[in-house]
Write a protein that holds these residues in place. Structure first.
Motif, PDB file in Angstrom:
ATOM      1  N   ARG A  40      80.438  34.335  31.307  1.00 46.78           N
ATOM      2  CA  ARG A  40      79.079  34.885  31.203  1.00 46.78           C
ATOM      3  C   ARG A  40      78.066  33.788  30.888  1.00 46.78           C
ATOM      4  O   ARG A  40      76.982  33.736  31.477  1.00 46.78           O
ATOM      5  CB  ARG A  40      79.040  35.994  30.147  1.00 46.78           C
ATOM      6  N   LEU A  41      78.407  32.899  29.954  1.00 42.48           N
ATOM      7  CA  LEU A  41      77.477  31.836  29.568  1.00 42.48           C
ATOM      8  C   LEU A  41      77.275  30.816  30.685  1.00 42.48           C
ATOM      9  O   LEU A  41      76.276  30.098  30.684  1.00 42.48           O
ATOM     10  CB  LEU A  41      77.941  31.155  28.282  1.00 42.48           C
ATOM     11  N   SER A  42      78.193  30.763  31.644  1.00 43.21           N
ATOM     12  CA  SER A  42      78.005  29.849  32.775  1.00 43.21           C
ATOM     13  C   SER A  42      76.807  30.271  33.624  1.00 43.21           C
ATOM     14  O   SER A  42      76.253  29.460  34.359  1.00 43.21           O
ATOM     15  CB  SER A  42      79.268  29.789  33.637  1.00 43.21           C
ATOM     16  N   GLU A  45      72.087  31.312  29.158  1.00 43.49           N
ATOM     17  CA  GLU A  45      72.241  31.633  27.745  1.00 43.49           C
ATOM     18  C   GLU A  45      72.186  33.135  27.499  1.00 43.49           C
ATOM     19  O   GLU A  45      71.661  33.892  28.318  1.00 43.49           O
ATOM     20  CB  GLU A  45      71.204  30.895  26.909  1.00 43.49           C
ATOM     21  N   LEU A  51      75.973  39.787  24.982  1.00 44.56           N
ATOM     22  CA  LEU A  51      77.401  39.656  25.278  1.00 44.56           C
ATOM     23  C   LEU A  51      78.148  40.939  24.924  1.00 44.56           C
ATOM     24  O   LEU A  51      79.052  41.364  25.658  1.00 44.56           O
ATOM     25  CB  LEU A  51      77.988  38.461  24.530  1.00 44.56           C
ATOM     26  N   LEU A  66      82.674  33.319  19.652  1.00 46.14           N
ATOM     27  CA  LEU A  66      81.609  32.322  19.749  1.00 46.14           C
ATOM     28  C   LEU A  66      81.790  31.244  18.685  1.00 46.14           C
ATOM     29  O   LEU A  66      81.587  30.055  18.954  1.00 46.14           O
ATOM     30  CB  LEU A  66      80.233  32.972  19.610  1.00 46.14           C
ATOM     31  N   VAL A  75      80.356  25.504  23.039  1.00 41.84           N
ATOM     32  CA  VAL A  75      79.205  26.402  23.015  1.00 41.84           C
ATOM     33  C   VAL A  75      78.330  26.011  21.835  1.00 41.84           C
ATOM     34  O   VAL A  75      78.835  25.577  20.800  1.00 41.84           O
ATOM     35  CB  VAL A  75      79.680  27.871  22.863  1.00 41.84           C
ATOM     36  N   TYR A  77      74.096  27.038  20.094  1.00 41.70           N
ATOM     37  CA  TYR A  77      73.017  28.007  20.153  1.00 41.70           C
ATOM     38  C   TYR A  77      71.702  27.360  19.764  1.00 41.70           C
ATOM     39  O   TYR A  77      71.665  26.304  19.146  1.00 41.70           O
ATOM     40  CB  TYR A  77      73.309  29.207  19.242  1.00 41.70           C
ATOM     41  N   TYR A  86      72.955  31.647  22.822  1.00 42.34           N
ATOM     42  CA  TYR A  86      74.141  30.810  23.022  1.00 42.34           C
ATOM     43  C   TYR A  86      74.190  30.296  24.443  1.00 42.34           C
ATOM     44  O   TYR A  86      73.796  30.981  25.394  1.00 42.34           O
ATOM     45  CB  TYR A  86      75.408  31.614  22.709  1.00 42.34           C
ATOM     46  N   SER A  87      74.717  29.075  24.583  1.00 36.80           N
ATOM     47  CA  SER A  87      74.875  28.473  25.905  1.00 36.80           C
ATOM     48  C   SER A  87      76.051  27.500  25.869  1.00 36.80           C
ATOM     49  O   SER A  87      76.496  27.074  24.795  1.00 36.80           O
ATOM     50  CB  SER A  87      73.604  27.741  26.329  1.00 36.80           C
TER      51      SER A  87
END
Length: 133
Positions: A40-42, A45, A51, A66, A75, A77, A86-87
């Protein structure tokens, strides 16, 4: 790295016990929920609430995973007011997962690990049972 049920985060006890960092990295990616979060983070963010809604997981589960991914420096934030976004910190992680997809396809165990386009005719990620052309 395993989730410490008391602290809810990945711990580096494995490394301290002599497990090489590479093994600890792969162990941190061995959880399906963490892979789903990475996937999801791909795409950009997200907040914990995002999430939770998108992945259908409990808030505590998302937060623990996380924290694990943050402990592994995969990861991070950024704070904006009272919210945390978050990324992924390492885009190379998606290259690693794409390589894993290719390896699994070559060994006859194809699965989709990440949403990045693979070397398939349609340009999409490999689906379960699909081989690399």
């Amino acid at each position: 790295m395993a989730i410490d049920s008391d602290a809810g985060r990945c711990v580096s006890a494995d490394i301290a016990a002599g497990i090489p960092p590479a093994a600890a990295l792969f162990h941190s990616l061995a959880d399906e929920n963490r892979l789903r979060i990475v996937q999801r983070l791909s795409r950009g963010e997200a907040r914990v609430v995002d999430l939770v809604a998108e992945l259908g997981l409990a808030q505590s589960t998302v937060s623990k995973h996380l924290a694990c991914l943050r402990d592994c420096d995969l990861v991070d934030y950024r704070a904006e007011g009272r919210q945390s976004f978050y990324s992924l910190t390492r885009p190379e992680l998606m290259d690693l997962l794409a390589s894993a997809e290719q390896l699994l396809a070559a060994t006859g165990h194809a699965v989709t690990l990440c949403p990045t386009p693979g070397p398939t005719p349609g340009g999409g990620a490999l689906a379960a049972g699909e081989a690399v052309a």
